[in-house]
Design a protein around this motif. Structure first.
Motif, mmCIF file in Angstrom:
data_model
loop_
_atom_site.group_PDB
_atom_site.id
_atom_site.type_symbol
_atom_site.label_atom_id
_atom_site.label_comp_id
_atom_site.label_asym_id
_atom_site.label_seq_id
_atom_site.Cartn_x
_atom_site.Cartn_y
_atom_site.Cartn_z
ATOM 1 N N TYR A 127 -4.027 -5.676 -53.401
ATOM 2 C CA TYR A 127 -3.265 -4.507 -52.961
ATOM 3 C C TYR A 127 -3.713 -3.301 -53.758
ATOM 4 O O TYR A 127 -3.659 -3.296 -54.988
ATOM 5 N N PHE A 128 -4.204 -2.272 -53.055
ATOM 6 C CA PHE A 128 -4.671 -1.051 -53.699
ATOM 7 C C PHE A 128 -3.758 0.101 -53.292
ATOM 8 O O PHE A 128 -3.668 0.435 -52.107
ATOM 9 N N ASP A 129 -3.103 0.692 -54.253
ATOM 10 C CA ASP A 129 -2.243 1.856 -54.021
ATOM 11 C C ASP A 129 -3.048 3.092 -54.414
ATOM 12 O O ASP A 129 -3.281 3.337 -55.601
ATOM 13 N N VAL A 130 -3.503 3.869 -53.425
ATOM 14 C CA VAL A 130 -4.399 4.982 -53.714
ATOM 15 C C VAL A 130 -3.769 6.312 -53.306
ATOM 16 O O VAL A 130 -2.879 6.366 -52.450
ATOM 17 N N HIS A 131 -4.265 7.371 -53.913
ATOM 18 C CA HIS A 131 -3.776 8.717 -53.602
ATOM 19 C C HIS A 131 -4.282 9.128 -52.219
ATOM 20 O O HIS A 131 -5.461 8.931 -51.899
ATOM 21 N N PRO A 132 -3.427 9.725 -51.377
ATOM 22 C CA PRO A 132 -3.847 10.051 -50.003
ATOM 23 C C PRO A 132 -4.923 11.127 -49.903
ATOM 24 O O PRO A 132 -5.715 11.127 -48.959
ATOM 25 N N ASP A 133 -4.947 12.051 -50.878
ATOM 26 C CA ASP A 133 -5.925 13.144 -50.820
ATOM 27 C C ASP A 133 -7.096 12.951 -51.772
ATOM 28 O O ASP A 133 -8.192 13.445 -51.514
ATOM 29 N N ASN A 134 -6.849 12.253 -52.879
ATOM 30 C CA ASN A 134 -7.907 12.000 -53.854
ATOM 31 C C ASN A 134 -7.903 10.519 -54.234
ATOM 32 O O ASN A 134 -7.516 10.151 -55.347
ATOM 33 N N PRO A 135 -8.338 9.654 -53.290
ATOM 34 C CA PRO A 135 -8.304 8.212 -53.571
ATOM 35 C C PRO A 135 -9.167 7.863 -54.781
ATOM 36 O O PRO A 135 -10.279 8.379 -54.935
ATOM 37 N N GLN A 136 -8.611 7.001 -55.644
ATOM 38 C CA GLN A 136 -9.295 6.637 -56.878
ATOM 39 C C GLN A 136 -10.615 5.923 -56.579
ATOM 40 O O GLN A 136 -10.625 4.895 -55.888
ATOM 41 N N PRO A 137 -11.739 6.454 -57.096
ATOM 42 C CA PRO A 137 -13.058 5.869 -56.803
ATOM 43 C C PRO A 137 -13.152 4.382 -57.151
ATOM 44 O O PRO A 137 -13.804 3.619 -56.439
ATOM 45 N N ARG A 138 -12.498 3.976 -58.246
ATOM 46 C CA ARG A 138 -12.584 2.567 -58.651
ATOM 47 C C ARG A 138 -11.940 1.655 -57.610
ATOM 48 O O ARG A 138 -12.477 0.602 -57.265
ATOM 49 N N ALA A 139 -10.786 2.063 -57.099
ATOM 50 C CA ALA A 139 -10.099 1.271 -56.077
ATOM 51 C C ALA A 139 -10.923 1.209 -54.797
ATOM 52 O O ALA A 139 -11.036 0.142 -54.165
ATOM 53 N N ILE A 140 -11.487 2.345 -54.405
ATOM 54 C CA ILE A 140 -12.327 2.388 -53.203
ATOM 55 C C ILE A 140 -13.542 1.478 -53.371
ATOM 56 O O ILE A 140 -13.899 0.717 -52.460
ATOM 57 N N ALA A 141 -14.174 1.540 -54.536
ATOM 58 C CA ALA A 141 -15.349 0.706 -54.794
ATOM 59 C C ALA A 141 -14.992 -0.786 -54.744
ATOM 60 O O ALA A 141 -15.763 -1.598 -54.217
ATOM 61 N N GLN A 142 -13.832 -1.144 -55.273
ATOM 62 C CA GLN A 142 -13.413 -2.546 -55.241
ATOM 63 C C GLN A 142 -13.142 -3.009 -53.812
ATOM 64 O O GLN A 142 -13.507 -4.121 -53.425
ATOM 65 N N ALA A 143 -12.515 -2.157 -53.017
ATOM 66 C CA ALA A 143 -12.237 -2.505 -51.622
ATOM 67 C C ALA A 143 -13.534 -2.670 -50.833
ATOM 68 O O ALA A 143 -13.668 -3.590 -50.018
ATOM 69 N N VAL A 144 -14.488 -1.784 -51.073
ATOM 70 C CA VAL A 144 -15.775 -1.874 -50.384
ATOM 71 C C VAL A 144 -16.532 -3.119 -50.808
ATOM 72 O O VAL A 144 -17.189 -3.783 -49.988
ATOM 73 N N GLU A 145 -16.439 -3.486 -52.083
ATOM 74 C CA GLU A 145 -17.099 -4.709 -52.553
ATOM 75 C C GLU A 145 -16.522 -5.935 -51.851
ATOM 76 O O GLU A 145 -17.246 -6.888 -51.537
ATOM 77 N N ILE A 146 -15.226 -5.905 -51.582
ATOM 78 C CA ILE A 146 -14.603 -7.001 -50.828
ATOM 79 C C ILE A 146 -15.212 -7.076 -49.430
ATOM 80 O O ILE A 146 -15.519 -8.159 -48.925
ATOM 81 N N MET A 147 -15.404 -5.920 -48.785
ATOM 82 C CA MET A 147 -16.055 -5.908 -47.464
ATOM 83 C C MET A 147 -17.486 -6.418 -47.547
ATOM 84 O O MET A 147 -17.928 -7.205 -46.705
ATOM 85 N N ARG A 148 -18.205 -5.978 -48.562
ATOM 86 C CA ARG A 148 -19.609 -6.409 -48.714
ATOM 87 C C ARG A 148 -19.715 -7.910 -48.971
ATOM 88 O O ARG A 148 -20.739 -8.525 -48.690
ATOM 89 N N SER A 149 -18.657 -8.489 -49.511
ATOM 90 C CA SER A 149 -18.634 -9.929 -49.790
ATOM 91 C C SER A 149 -18.112 -10.736 -48.598
ATOM 92 O O SER A 149 -17.802 -11.922 -48.739
ATOM 93 N N GLY A 150 -17.991 -10.078 -47.440
ATOM 94 C CA GLY A 150 -17.563 -10.779 -46.243
ATOM 95 C C GLY A 150 -16.076 -10.695 -45.972
ATOM 96 O O GLY A 150 -15.558 -11.385 -45.093
ATOM 97 N N GLY A 151 -15.374 -9.829 -46.715
ATOM 98 C CA GLY A 151 -13.929 -9.746 -46.593
ATOM 99 C C GLY A 151 -13.470 -8.848 -45.458
ATOM 100 O O GLY A 151 -14.229 -8.044 -44.899
ATOM 101 N N LEU A 152 -12.181 -8.978 -45.153
ATOM 102 C CA LEU A 152 -11.511 -8.183 -44.130
ATOM 103 C C LEU A 152 -10.420 -7.370 -44.802
ATOM 104 O O LEU A 152 -9.629 -7.913 -45.568
ATOM 105 N N ILE A 153 -10.353 -6.062 -44.520
ATOM 106 C CA ILE A 153 -9.366 -5.203 -45.168
ATOM 107 C C ILE A 153 -8.459 -4.549 -44.122
ATOM 108 O O ILE A 153 -8.830 -4.402 -42.961
ATOM 109 N N ALA A 154 -7.276 -4.175 -44.572
ATOM 110 C CA ALA A 154 -6.375 -3.324 -43.783
ATOM 111 C C ALA A 154 -6.345 -1.969 -44.485
ATOM 112 O O ALA A 154 -6.111 -1.902 -45.697
#
Length: 206
Positions: free
Chosen positions: A4-31
Protein backbone atom coordinates in the motif's frame (compact mmCIF):
# COMPACT_ATOMS: atom_id res chain seq x y z
CA UNK A 1 -1.03 -9.12 0.52
CA UNK A 2 -0.86 -6.03 -1.63
CA UNK A 3 1.67 -3.31 -0.83
CA UNK A 4 0.00 0.00 0.00
CA UNK A 5 1.51 3.30 -1.15
CA UNK A 6 0.02 6.53 0.20
CA UNK A 7 1.31 9.25 -2.13
CA UNK A 8 0.79 12.99 -2.50
CA UNK A 9 -1.73 13.78 -5.29
CA UNK A 10 0.31 16.64 -6.79
CA UNK A 11 3.86 15.67 -5.86
CA UNK A 12 3.95 11.86 -5.59
CA UNK A 13 7.00 10.64 -3.70
CA UNK A 14 9.59 9.36 -6.23
CA UNK A 15 10.58 6.44 -3.98
CA UNK A 16 7.01 5.16 -3.76
CA UNK A 17 6.52 5.55 -7.51
CA UNK A 18 9.78 3.70 -8.20
CA UNK A 19 8.74 0.84 -5.90
CA UNK A 20 5.34 0.54 -7.58
CA UNK A 21 6.94 0.50 -11.03
CA UNK A 22 9.42 -2.16 -9.90
CA UNK A 23 6.45 -4.31 -8.90
CA UNK A 24 5.07 -3.90 -12.44
CA UNK A 25 8.46 -4.71 -13.97
CA UNK A 26 8.54 -7.88 -11.86
CA UNK A 27 5.27 -9.06 -13.38
CA UNK A 28 2.96 -7.49 -10.81
CA UNK A 29 -0.49 -5.97 -11.12
CA UNK A 30 -1.26 -2.61 -9.49
CA UNK A 31 -4.35 -0.54 -8.72
CA UNK A 32 -3.69 3.16 -9.29
CA UNK A 33 -5.59 6.46 -9.63
CA UNK A 34 -6.19 8.36 -12.87
CA UNK A 35 -8.08 11.53 -13.78
CA UNK A 36 -11.24 9.49 -14.43
CA UNK A 37 -11.15 6.73 -11.80
CA UNK A 38 -8.98 3.98 -10.35
CA UNK A 39 -7.54 1.49 -12.84
CA UNK A 40 -5.83 -1.87 -12.83
CA UNK A 41 -2.48 -1.81 -14.61
CA UNK A 42 0.49 -3.94 -15.66
CA UNK A 43 3.19 -3.98 -18.33
CA UNK A 44 2.14 -4.49 -21.96
CA UNK A 45 4.01 -7.77 -22.27
CA UNK A 46 2.57 -9.23 -19.07
CA UNK A 47 0.19 -11.95 -20.33
CA UNK A 48 -0.50 -13.16 -16.80
CA UNK A 49 -1.29 -9.60 -15.70
CA UNK A 50 -3.86 -9.26 -18.48
CA UNK A 51 -5.38 -12.60 -17.45
CA UNK A 52 -5.60 -11.40 -13.84
CA UNK A 53 -7.40 -8.20 -14.90
CA UNK A 54 -9.79 -10.29 -16.99
CA UNK A 55 -10.49 -12.56 -14.02
CA UNK A 56 -10.94 -9.74 -11.48
CA UNK A 57 -13.34 -7.87 -13.76
CA UNK A 58 -14.87 -10.98 -15.37
CA UNK A 59 -14.39 -9.55 -18.85
CA UNK A 60 -15.20 -11.22 -22.15
CA UNK A 61 -12.88 -11.37 -25.17
CA UNK A 62 -14.57 -8.37 -26.81
CA UNK A 63 -13.42 -5.98 -24.09
CA UNK A 64 -11.19 -3.15 -25.29
CA UNK A 65 -8.18 -2.86 -23.02
CA UNK A 66 -6.66 0.61 -22.74
CA UNK A 67 -3.01 1.47 -23.25
CA UNK A 68 -2.26 4.41 -20.97
CA UNK A 69 0.33 6.65 -22.65
CA UNK A 70 2.55 9.41 -21.30
CA UNK A 71 2.31 11.56 -24.44
CA UNK A 72 1.67 11.59 -28.17
CA UNK A 73 5.11 10.15 -28.92
CA UNK A 74 4.09 6.94 -27.13
CA UNK A 75 0.54 6.97 -28.45
CA UNK A 76 1.69 7.36 -32.05
CA UNK A 77 3.75 4.16 -31.86
CA UNK A 78 0.70 2.09 -30.90
CA UNK A 79 -2.07 3.20 -33.27
CA UNK A 80 -2.58 4.29 -36.86
CA UNK A 81 -3.80 7.87 -36.90
CA UNK A 82 -4.39 10.26 -39.81
CA UNK A 83 -4.04 14.05 -39.69
CA UNK A 84 -7.72 14.86 -39.11
CA UNK A 85 -8.06 12.34 -36.27
CA UNK A 86 -4.72 13.49 -34.85
CA UNK A 87 -5.96 17.07 -34.58
CA UNK A 88 -9.22 16.00 -32.92
CA UNK A 89 -7.46 13.82 -30.36
CA UNK A 90 -4.65 16.31 -29.76
CA UNK A 91 -7.20 19.00 -28.83
CA UNK A 92 -8.77 16.72 -26.21
CA UNK A 93 -5.66 15.42 -24.49
CA UNK A 94 -4.43 14.99 -21.89
CA UNK A 95 -7.85 14.29 -20.41
CA UNK A 96 -10.64 11.88 -19.58
CA UNK A 97 -11.00 10.29 -23.01
CA UNK A 98 -10.20 6.84 -24.39
CA UNK A 99 -9.82 6.58 -28.16
CA UNK A 100 -10.30 3.34 -30.08
CA UNK A 101 -8.03 3.15 -33.11
CA UNK A 102 -6.44 0.54 -35.41
CA UNK A 103 -3.38 -0.89 -33.69
CA UNK A 104 0.17 -1.00 -35.07
CA UNK A 105 2.44 -4.03 -34.91
CA UNK A 106 3.91 -2.65 -31.70
CA UNK A 107 0.80 -3.85 -29.83
CA UNK A 108 0.77 -7.55 -28.82
CA UNK A 109 -1.94 -9.43 -30.72
CA UNK A 110 -3.58 -10.68 -27.53
CA UNK A 111 -4.44 -7.07 -26.61
CA UNK A 112 -6.35 -6.39 -29.83
CA UNK A 113 -10.08 -6.62 -30.37
CA UNK A 114 -10.38 -10.08 -31.99
CA UNK A 115 -12.26 -8.87 -35.09
CA UNK A 116 -11.48 -5.18 -35.46
CA UNK A 117 -7.74 -5.34 -34.57
CA UNK A 118 -8.22 -2.15 -32.60
CA UNK A 119 -7.09 -1.02 -29.17
CA UNK A 120 -7.98 1.78 -26.75
CA UNK A 121 -5.41 4.49 -26.01
CA UNK A 122 -5.42 7.51 -23.75
CA UNK A 123 -3.20 10.18 -22.19
CA UNK A 124 -4.21 10.94 -18.58
CA UNK A 125 -4.20 14.35 -16.92
CA UNK A 126 -3.17 13.04 -13.50
CA UNK A 127 0.13 13.60 -11.66
CA UNK A 128 0.35 10.09 -10.16
CA UNK A 129 -0.50 8.30 -13.40
CA UNK A 130 2.00 10.47 -15.28
CA UNK A 131 4.69 9.79 -12.67
CA UNK A 132 4.17 6.03 -13.10
CA UNK A 133 4.38 6.36 -16.90
CA UNK A 134 7.54 8.47 -16.69
CA UNK A 135 9.26 6.01 -14.34
CA UNK A 136 8.18 2.95 -16.35
CA UNK A 137 9.17 4.46 -19.69
CA UNK A 138 6.44 2.66 -21.63
CA UNK A 139 2.63 2.54 -21.79
CA UNK A 140 0.65 0.75 -19.08
CA UNK A 141 -1.93 -1.89 -19.98
CA UNK A 142 -5.01 -0.70 -18.09
CA UNK A 143 -8.66 -1.32 -17.37
CA UNK A 144 -11.13 0.64 -15.23
CA UNK A 145 -11.38 -0.77 -11.71
CA UNK A 146 -15.07 -1.63 -11.85
CA UNK A 147 -15.76 -4.87 -9.99
CA UNK A 148 -18.46 -7.37 -11.01
CA UNK A 149 -21.77 -6.49 -9.39
CA UNK A 150 -20.73 -2.90 -8.63
CA UNK A 151 -22.50 -0.08 -10.47
CA UNK A 152 -19.68 2.43 -9.94
CA UNK A 153 -15.88 2.18 -9.77
CA UNK A 154 -14.22 2.21 -6.35
CA UNK A 155 -12.95 5.65 -5.29
CA UNK A 156 -10.99 4.95 -2.09
CA UNK A 157 -7.58 3.33 -1.98
CA UNK A 158 -8.15 1.72 1.43
CA UNK A 159 -11.33 0.03 0.16
CA UNK A 160 -9.50 -1.32 -2.89
CA UNK A 161 -6.78 -2.68 -0.59
CA UNK A 162 -9.47 -4.31 1.53
CA UNK A 163 -11.36 -5.91 -1.35
CA UNK A 164 -8.46 -6.86 -3.64
CA UNK A 165 -5.72 -7.52 -1.09
CA UNK A 166 -4.96 -10.98 -2.49
CA UNK A 167 -5.68 -10.21 -6.15
CA UNK A 168 -3.34 -7.28 -6.83
CA UNK A 169 0.28 -6.70 -5.81
CA UNK A 170 0.08 -3.00 -4.97
CA UNK A 171 -2.44 -0.23 -4.35
CA UNK A 172 -1.46 3.41 -4.90
CA UNK A 173 -3.61 5.86 -2.96
CA UNK A 174 -3.47 9.63 -3.55
CA UNK A 175 -6.73 10.52 -1.83
CA UNK A 176 -10.23 10.62 -3.27
CA UNK A 177 -10.47 9.64 -6.92
CA UNK A 178 -13.16 10.42 -9.49
CA UNK A 179 -15.77 7.69 -9.98
CA UNK A 180 -16.74 8.40 -13.59
CA UNK A 181 -14.89 6.39 -16.29
CA UNK A 182 -13.54 8.04 -19.42
CA UNK A 183 -15.61 9.01 -22.40
CA UNK A 184 -14.82 6.44 -25.11
CA UNK A 185 -14.64 7.60 -28.73
CA UNK A 186 -14.22 5.06 -31.55
CA UNK A 187 -12.22 6.50 -34.46
CA UNK A 188 -11.53 3.12 -36.10
CA UNK A 189 -13.74 3.96 -39.09
CA UNK A 190 -12.33 7.49 -39.42
CA UNK A 191 -15.39 9.33 -38.08
CA UNK A 192 -15.91 9.66 -34.31
CA UNK A 193 -18.49 7.37 -32.69
CA UNK A 194 -19.18 7.88 -29.00
CA UNK A 195 -19.20 4.42 -27.42
CA UNK A 196 -19.50 5.56 -23.80
CA UNK A 197 -20.34 8.93 -22.31
CA UNK A 198 -18.17 9.53 -19.27
CA UNK A 199 -16.11 12.18 -17.51
CA UNK A 200 -14.79 13.80 -20.72
CA UNK A 201 -17.15 16.23 -22.49
CA UNK A 202 -18.53 14.21 -25.44
CA UNK A 203 -20.01 17.20 -27.31
CA UNK A 204 -16.73 18.00 -29.07
CA UNK A 205 -17.02 14.66 -30.91
CA UNK A 206 -20.72 14.82 -31.77
Amino acid sequence: MAKYFDVHPDNPQPRAIAQAVEIMRSGGLIAYPTDSCFALGCQLGNAEGKARITEIRQLDDKHHFTLLCKDFAQLGQLVHIDNAVFRAIKAATPGCYTFILPATREVPRRLLHPKKKTVGVRIPDHKVAQALLTELGEPILSSTLLLPGDEEPLTQGWEIKERLDHQVDAVIDSGWCNDVPTTVVDFSSGAPEIVRRGSGDPTRFE
